[in-house]
Write a protein that holds these residues in place. Structure first.
Motif, short mmCIF file in Angstrom:
data_model
loop_
_atom_site.label_atom_id
_atom_site.label_comp_id
_atom_site.label_asym_id
_atom_site.label_seq_id
_atom_site.Cartn_x
_atom_site.Cartn_y
_atom_site.Cartn_z
N THR A 154 1.11 -1.15 0.00
CA THR A 154 0.00 0.35 0.24
C THR A 154 0.53 1.20 -0.22
O THR A 154 0.42 2.05 -0.68
CB THR A 154 -1.24 0.20 1.70
OG1 THR A 154 -2.06 -1.27 1.21
CG2 THR A 154 -1.83 1.50 1.41
N ALA A 155 2.04 1.41 1.28
CA ALA A 155 2.94 1.93 0.63
C ALA A 155 3.99 2.89 -0.40
O ALA A 155 3.81 3.66 -0.89
CB ALA A 155 3.68 2.48 2.21
N TYR A 156 4.19 1.41 -0.82
CA TYR A 156 4.79 1.47 -1.97
C TYR A 156 4.02 2.56 -3.16
O TYR A 156 4.57 2.86 -3.68
CB TYR A 156 4.90 0.40 -2.27
CG TYR A 156 5.30 -0.18 -3.89
CD1 TYR A 156 7.18 -0.03 -4.52
CD2 TYR A 156 4.41 -0.30 -4.94
CE1 TYR A 156 7.05 -0.33 -5.49
CE2 TYR A 156 4.98 -0.74 -6.55
CZ TYR A 156 6.03 -1.15 -6.66
OH TYR A 156 6.85 -1.36 -7.63
N HIS A 157 2.98 1.57 -3.51
CA HIS A 157 1.88 2.75 -4.32
C HIS A 157 1.81 3.92 -3.77
O HIS A 157 1.78 4.90 -5.06
CB HIS A 157 1.04 1.45 -4.08
CG HIS A 157 0.28 0.23 -5.40
ND1 HIS A 157 0.83 -0.14 -6.25
CD2 HIS A 157 0.14 -0.93 -5.07
CE1 HIS A 157 0.86 -1.07 -6.97
NE2 HIS A 157 0.56 -1.68 -5.75
N ALA A 168 -4.79 2.13 -1.52
CA ALA A 168 -3.89 3.35 -2.16
C ALA A 168 -5.07 3.50 -2.58
O ALA A 168 -5.15 4.96 -2.46
CB ALA A 168 -3.13 3.40 -2.64
N GLU A 169 -6.17 3.11 -3.67
CA GLU A 169 -6.77 4.01 -4.28
C GLU A 169 -7.71 4.57 -3.10
O GLU A 169 -8.22 6.07 -3.07
CB GLU A 169 -7.91 3.41 -5.18
CG GLU A 169 -6.67 2.80 -5.95
CD GLU A 169 -7.38 1.99 -7.58
OE1 GLU A 169 -7.17 1.84 -8.46
OE2 GLU A 169 -8.11 1.16 -7.33
N ALA A 180 -9.59 7.18 -5.24
CA ALA A 180 -10.00 7.48 -6.71
C ALA A 180 -10.98 5.98 -6.73
O ALA A 180 -11.05 5.08 -6.13
CB ALA A 180 -8.29 6.94 -7.17
N LYS A 181 -11.13 6.26 -8.14
CA LYS A 181 -12.15 4.70 -8.03
C LYS A 181 -11.76 3.50 -8.46
O LYS A 181 -10.29 3.57 -8.64
CB LYS A 181 -13.05 4.79 -9.84
CG LYS A 181 -14.21 4.06 -10.42
CD LYS A 181 -14.39 4.67 -11.52
CE LYS A 181 -14.92 3.16 -11.94
NZ LYS A 181 -15.69 3.56 -13.23
N SER A 182 -11.74 2.65 -7.70
CA SER A 182 -11.52 1.65 -7.41
C SER A 182 -11.62 0.46 -8.91
O SER A 182 -12.27 0.91 -9.40
CB SER A 182 -12.62 0.41 -6.64
OG SER A 182 -11.36 -0.38 -6.44
#
Length: 385
Positions: free
Chosen positions: A21-24, A359-360, A365-367
């Protein structure tokens, strides 16, 4: 000392789900902080160890097969970024009664998605993998895309790339409290941080911590005995001769998984896919004799070329939901508190996509995927939400 800057996102938990998650987020130029309670690397949670199974085949849960298509691509991206091999293709053998979902459903899903595979019976099994022994009533599906993920190498690569993209990682810093609001304040053993969004990837500690946020979910940590069995004939179960496998039987009540001799010379990794319920802070005092009795009998029955007493036993923790599907959702009261939990022993392979989805959610953001199977409110009749 804690910093005074406001982060776009704070990720709590540096297991594979939190790190991905953090990477994205960092790749998307989000100012991101990761907080981990233990010194890294550690072996107290669910992401440690050298290997995990990956596969396209997913029984009747076709939505996971859809997600796995991108998961494979994202592992390739991380391989290129890190300059390391993170995946070894061995094929994944699904084992069960001929009409069990793991056989019937996997074959149907692989066929639908055009994924190379074979479906066969006991005669072909004896020709392909003579080291295995199963009854005539069993069927088999070989998913050629399956194989081994180098788990510890993936964790290291994610940490390195996250930092390269500008992220901050703090280990040995446990979160003690979260104060939600328009901005979220995260208090740790060493200070306080503020963020627009917080992503909780807490692993086995999720049920304990989420209760502080008035969220009581049916999450159950269980202790897994990770067993390694010595070959009677060295080299017979090597990665070029022996696939990773998953067996389910009795309607899914009994499941076993295995990997070739790769981590330790001459030792094959085969484990029962369940274990005793535990508190993650007191995991080693439970009675797991029934696990060891069951897996030893399984080895005697089905893998006669292995010594039936494990040579090495390690420990991992699953955090199960009642339906064994993940939780990927916002907190019911605070939209900027995102939860990834309940990965039920099959989350590592999907972590590249799980991290993208979380992250989205954090960015509004839209999934990329239908998240209905992962909603928190599916437990509204049995949990305090």
């Amino acid at each position: 000392m804690a910093g005074s800057a406001i982060y776009d996102a704070i990720v709590v938990g540096a297991g594979v789900e939190g790190l991905y998650t953090a990477y994205h987020l960092a790749k998307l130029e989000q100012k991101t902080l990761v907080l981990e309670q233990f010194p890294l690397p550690h072996c107290r949670g669910s992401s440690h160890g050298q290997s995990r199974i990956t596969r396209m085949a997913y029984g009747d849960q076709d939505f996971y097969t859809v997600m796995m298509k991108e998961a494979y691509k994202l592992i390739e991206v991380l391989e290129k970024e890190s300059g390391q091999q993170l995946f070894i293709q061995t094929g994944l053998l699904c084992i069960g009664q001929k009409n069990d979902p793991i056989v019937r459903g996997s074959a149907a899903s692989l066929q639908q998605h055009g994924i190379p595979h074979e479906r066969f019976g006991i005669t072909e099994l004896q020709q392909k993998f003579p080291m295995m022994s199963f009854p005539d009533s069993f069927g088999f599906v070989l998913d050629h895309s399956g194989g081994i993920l180098k788990a510890d190498k993936i964790l290291q690569a994610l940490q390195t790339q996250f930092k390269k993209y500008g992220g901050t990682l703090r280990d040995e810093e446990a979160v003690v409290n979260i104060d939600p609001g328009d901005y979220v304040t995260v208090q740790t053993t060493k200070g306080s941080y503020t963020a627009k969004n917080v992503i909780l990837a807490l692993g086995p500690w999720a049920p304990k911590f989420l209760s502080k946020l008035d969220l009581h979910l049916p999450l159950q940590p269980v202790r897994i005995s990770v067993c390694y069995w010595k070959e009677k004939k060295p080299g017979q179960h090597s990665v070029d001769k022996f696939p990773v496998f998953l067996m389910e039987g009795g309607g899914g009540d009994f499941a076993v998984y295995g990997l070739p001799s790769q981590e330790y010379p001459g030792l094959v990794k085969i484990c029962l896919h369940t274990g005793p319920k535990i508190d993650p802070d007191d995991r080693d005092t439970v009675d797991n004799r029934w696990v060891m009795d069951s897996i030893q009998q399984y080895i005697r029955n089905h893998f006669p070329q292995l010594h039936p007493i494990p040579a090495v036993v390690e420990t991992c923790i699953y955090t199960n939901t009642p339906d064994h599907d993940f939780i990927l959702d916002r907190h019911p009261k605070w939209r900027n508190v995102i939860i990834g939990a309940g990965f039920s022993g099959h989350g590592f392979k999907l972590a590249p996509v799980v991290g993208k989805v979380l992250a989205e959610l954090a960015m509004g953001a839209k999934s990329s995927y239908d998240l209905n199977p992962f909603r928190i409110d599916r437990f509204k009749n049995t949990s305090k939400l």
